[in-house]
Write a protein that holds these residues in place. Structure first.
Motif, PDB file in Angstrom:
ATOM      1  N   LEU A 218       4.968 -10.707  33.545  1.00 52.10           N
ATOM      2  CA  LEU A 218       3.618 -10.179  33.364  1.00 52.10           C
ATOM      3  C   LEU A 218       3.044  -9.663  34.683  1.00 52.10           C
ATOM      4  CD1 LEU A 218       1.170  -9.656  31.584  1.00 52.10           C
ATOM      5  CD2 LEU A 218       0.432 -12.025  32.012  1.00 52.10           C
ATOM      6  N   LEU A 219       3.158 -10.467  35.741  1.00 55.94           N
ATOM      7  CA  LEU A 219       2.634 -10.052  37.040  1.00 55.94           C
ATOM      8  C   LEU A 219       3.430  -8.870  37.587  1.00 55.94           C
ATOM      9  CD1 LEU A 219       0.646 -10.428  39.288  1.00 55.94           C
ATOM     10  CD2 LEU A 219       2.128 -12.198  40.274  1.00 55.94           C
ATOM     11  N   ALA A 220       4.732  -8.856  37.319  1.00 52.12           N
ATOM     12  CA  ALA A 220       5.562  -7.734  37.771  1.00 52.12           C
ATOM     13  C   ALA A 220       5.106  -6.434  37.124  1.00 52.12           C
ATOM     14  CB  ALA A 220       7.037  -7.996  37.446  1.00 52.12           C
ATOM     15  N   THR A 221       4.698  -6.509  35.864  1.00 50.54           N
ATOM     16  CA  THR A 221       4.183  -5.320  35.174  1.00 50.54           C
ATOM     17  C   THR A 221       2.872  -4.870  35.808  1.00 50.54           C
ATOM     18  OG1 THR A 221       5.185  -6.123  33.123  1.00 50.54           O
ATOM     19  CG2 THR A 221       3.564  -4.365  32.930  1.00 50.54           C
ATOM     20  N   LYS A 222       2.049  -5.818  36.228  1.00 50.62           N
ATOM     21  CA  LYS A 222       0.798  -5.471  36.905  1.00 50.62           C
ATOM     22  C   LYS A 222       1.089  -4.846  38.272  1.00 50.62           C
ATOM     23  CE  LYS A 222      -1.991  -9.008  34.601  1.00 50.62           C
ATOM     24  NZ  LYS A 222      -2.812 -10.240  34.755  1.00 50.62           N
ATOM     25  N   ILE A 223       2.105  -5.357  38.955  1.00 52.85           N
ATOM     26  CA  ILE A 223       2.520  -4.775  40.235  1.00 52.85           C
ATOM     27  C   ILE A 223       2.974  -3.339  40.023  1.00 52.85           C
ATOM     28  CG2 ILE A 223       4.252  -4.881  42.072  1.00 52.85           C
ATOM     29  CD1 ILE A 223       4.164  -7.947  41.790  1.00 52.85           C
ATOM     30  N   LEU A 224       3.711  -3.122  38.945  1.00 52.58           N
ATOM     31  CA  LEU A 224       4.165  -1.771  38.584  1.00 52.58           C
ATOM     32  C   LEU A 224       2.966  -0.832  38.456  1.00 52.58           C
ATOM     33  CD1 LEU A 224       6.495   0.131  37.514  1.00 52.58           C
ATOM     34  CD2 LEU A 224       5.884  -0.690  35.227  1.00 52.58           C
ATOM     35  N   THR A 225       1.932  -1.275  37.778  1.00 49.08           N
ATOM     36  CA  THR A 225       0.723  -0.465  37.583  1.00 49.08           C
ATOM     37  C   THR A 225       0.033  -0.171  38.909  1.00 49.08           C
ATOM     38  OG1 THR A 225       0.401  -1.511  35.421  1.00 49.08           O
ATOM     39  CG2 THR A 225      -1.462  -0.311  36.341  1.00 49.08           C
ATOM     40  N   ILE A 226      -0.066  -1.197  39.762  1.00 49.30           N
ATOM     41  CA  ILE A 226      -0.759  -1.044  41.043  1.00 49.30           C
ATOM     42  C   ILE A 226      -0.046  -0.049  41.953  1.00 49.30           C
ATOM     43  CG2 ILE A 226      -1.367  -2.238  43.189  1.00 49.30           C
ATOM     44  CD1 ILE A 226      -1.839  -4.759  41.445  1.00 49.30           C
ATOM     45  N   VAL A 227       1.277  -0.162  42.062  1.00 50.67           N
ATOM     46  CA  VAL A 227       1.999   0.722  42.978  1.00 50.67           C
ATOM     47  C   VAL A 227       2.019   2.165  42.454  1.00 50.67           C
ATOM     48  CG1 VAL A 227       3.407  -1.107  43.998  1.00 50.67           C
ATOM     49  CG2 VAL A 227       4.260   0.107  41.977  1.00 50.67           C
ATOM     50  N   ILE A 228       1.985   2.338  41.135  1.00 54.77           N
ATOM     51  CA  ILE A 228       1.868   3.691  40.580  1.00 54.77           C
ATOM     52  C   ILE A 228       0.530   4.306  40.997  1.00 54.77           C
ATOM     53  CG2 ILE A 228       1.484   4.982  38.427  1.00 54.77           C
ATOM     54  CD1 ILE A 228       3.686   3.330  37.154  1.00 54.77           C
ATOM     55  N   PHE A 229      -0.528   3.504  40.924  1.00 57.42           N
ATOM     56  CA  PHE A 229      -1.841   3.971  41.369  1.00 57.42           C
ATOM     57  C   PHE A 229      -1.807   4.349  42.851  1.00 57.42           C
ATOM     58  CE2 PHE A 229      -5.872   3.023  43.477  1.00 57.42           C
ATOM     59  CZ  PHE A 229      -6.744   3.863  42.781  1.00 57.42           C
ATOM     60  N   ILE A 230      -1.162   3.513  43.662  1.00 57.70           N
ATOM     61  CA  ILE A 230      -1.054   3.786  45.099  1.00 57.70           C
ATOM     62  C   ILE A 230      -0.304   5.089  45.347  1.00 57.70           C
ATOM     63  CG2 ILE A 230       0.002   2.982  47.254  1.00 57.70           C
ATOM     64  CD1 ILE A 230      -0.566   0.113  46.312  1.00 57.70           C
ATOM     65  N   ALA A 231       0.745   5.331  44.572  1.00 57.29           N
ATOM     66  CA  ALA A 231       1.546   6.545  44.738  1.00 57.29           C
ATOM     67  C   ALA A 231       0.705   7.796  44.518  1.00 57.29           C
ATOM     68  CB  ALA A 231       2.729   6.523  43.771  1.00 57.29           C
ATOM     69  N   PHE A 232      -0.039   7.821  43.419  1.00 61.46           N
ATOM     70  CA  PHE A 232      -0.869   8.994  43.138  1.00 61.46           C
ATOM     71  C   PHE A 232      -2.041   9.091  44.119  1.00 61.46           C
ATOM     72  CE2 PHE A 232       0.985   8.645  38.735  1.00 61.46           C
ATOM     73  CZ  PHE A 232       1.646   9.865  38.780  1.00 61.46           C
ATOM     74  N   ALA A 233      -2.588   7.946  44.508  1.00 57.95           N
ATOM     75  CA  ALA A 233      -3.687   7.943  45.474  1.00 57.95           C
ATOM     76  C   ALA A 233      -3.225   8.496  46.820  1.00 57.95           C
ATOM     77  CB  ALA A 233      -4.233   6.533  45.646  1.00 57.95           C
ATOM     78  N   SER A 234      -1.963   8.244  47.171  1.00 58.12           N
ATOM     79  CA  SER A 234      -1.442   8.731  48.450  1.00 58.12           C
ATOM     80  C   SER A 234      -1.370  10.259  48.463  1.00 58.12           C
ATOM     81  CB  SER A 234      -0.059   8.134  48.734  1.00 58.12           C
ATOM     82  OG  SER A 234       0.934   8.686  47.875  1.00 58.12           O
ATOM     83  N   ILE A 235      -1.070  10.860  47.316  1.00 51.78           N
ATOM     84  CA  ILE A 235      -1.024  12.315  47.236  1.00 51.78           C
ATOM     85  C   ILE A 235      -2.411  12.909  47.486  1.00 51.78           C
ATOM     86  CG2 ILE A 235      -0.599  14.296  45.719  1.00 51.78           C
ATOM     87  CD1 ILE A 235       1.546  12.646  44.313  1.00 51.78           C
ATOM     88  N   ILE A 236      -3.406  12.319  46.848  1.00 58.64           N
ATOM     89  CA  ILE A 236      -4.784  12.795  47.033  1.00 58.64           C
ATOM     90  C   ILE A 236      -5.225  12.615  48.480  1.00 58.64           C
ATOM     91  CG2 ILE A 236      -7.187  12.438  46.348  1.00 58.64           C
ATOM     92  CD1 ILE A 236      -6.126  11.459  43.628  1.00 58.64           C
ATOM     93  N   THR A 237      -4.888  11.454  49.055  1.00 58.69           N
ATOM     94  CA  THR A 237      -5.323  11.129  50.415  1.00 58.69           C
ATOM     95  C   THR A 237      -4.758  12.095  51.446  1.00 58.69           C
ATOM     96  OG1 THR A 237      -5.480   8.780  49.839  1.00 58.69           O
ATOM     97  CG2 THR A 237      -5.382   9.329  52.179  1.00 58.69           C
TER      98      THR A 237
END
Length: 302
Positions: A218-237
């Motif tokens: 369950l936590l690993a799935t949440k980690i998956l979600t968080i790092v995906i957000f970071i990936a897209f946020a890095s493009i914008i940044t």
């Protein structure tokens, strides 16, 4: 055995569909180099380094299958869409070992050539790459069994490859290929993370300390979600900071696909979702990489 049948068997044994995750970062590193130094771009070196990196990736996959087969840690490999001739008995461990040696020889040979052409920094990148290739699954280190396998995927298919290709072609240090490689590294890392979430019980029995084993599915799935957000946020940044062309924002287009990756992985209790989740995870890193390459292509043309 007919040539066509032989080719199909080894196409599957080499996990050819998965090689796209090393090929695309090579293209990205090359196109960034061309964008900044078009007059000195060496096509021969670019083709050579790409072959070397993809060969190293193929060798790593052979090693991974070899040791997983020997230890019986097959997880969901029989469900992966590339099918495994090793599991099916169409190739032997000895043949897989020979294939590993062949691809390692190609990679090392190209690396030595680039060492003489570019210089000592190639040694450092070669050493890091070789360490990951040889010990991702292989004893005595077995990186993937010590909880850092996913991290190694991020390094290998993100900064190491994109920056490595760029440096070999330009002999210049730049932060740009490193930061633009972050989404690719994260999404390729997620391919391993998704696989390990579904392989949870097999990994426990094999004493494989993957992220899901350490923190739970369950936590690993949440980690998956968080790092995906970071990936897209890095493009914008990086675009806001002016570190990459504004066109790199098209790398945000696969966001709906990213949602589908998370959605499919959340249903990890049903192993029938494994292939769908993995297919979408691989598609996410591939499509994002292609779009980032395309963004630099647009900038070059205009």
């Amino acid at each position: 055995m007919r040539l066509k049948e032989w080719f199909i068997i080894w196409f599957k044994a080499a996990r050819a569909p998965f090689l796209v995750v090393s090929f695309i970062p090579c293209i990205l590193g090359g196109i960034i180099a061309y964008y900044h130094f078009p007059q000195t771009f060496d096509w021969f070196v670019f083709i050579l380094v790409t072959i070397g990196i993809v060969s190293a990736h193929s060798a790593a996959d052979f090693i991974d299958d070899y040791f997983d087969f020997k230890t019986g840690n097959l997880g969901n490999k029989e469900k992966q869409f590339h099918d495994s001739p090793l599991i099916d008995g169409k190739v032997t461990l000895r043949k897989v070992l020979i294939a590993t040696i062949i691809f390692l020889t190609i990679a090392i040979g190209i690396g030595i050539f680039l060492l003489f052409k570019v210089g000592m920094p190639v040694i450092i990148m070669m050493a890091i790459g070789a360490f990951i290739v040889l010990f991702y699954t292989a004893p005595p280190i077995k990186l993937n069994y010590r909880g850092i396998g996913e991290t190694m995927l991020f390094i290998a298919f993100g900064p190491l490859t994109v920056f490595g290709v760029y440096f070999v072609l330009t002999n210049n240090f730049s932060i740009e290929p490193i930061i633009i490689s972050l989404p690719l590294g994260i999404f390729t890392m997620n391919v391993g993370l998704v696989s390990n979430i579904f392989d949870y019980f097999d990994d426990i029995s094999s004493n494989k300390k993957s992220i899901p084993v350490r923190f739970g599915q369950l936590l690993a799935t949440k980690i998956l979600t968080i790092v995906i957000f970071i990936a897209f946020a890095s493009i914008i940044t990086v675009v806001i900071l002016g570190l990459t062309p504004v066109w790199t924002l098209i790398g945000l287009l696969p966001m709906p696909l990213a949602y589908q990756v998370v959605k499919a992985t959340r249903n990890y209790e049903d192993n029938n979702n494994y292939t769908r989740a993995m297919t979408k995870a691989i598609a996410l890193t591939s499509i994002t990489g292609i779009l980032l390459c395309f963004s630099y292509g647009i900038e070059i043309l205009i």
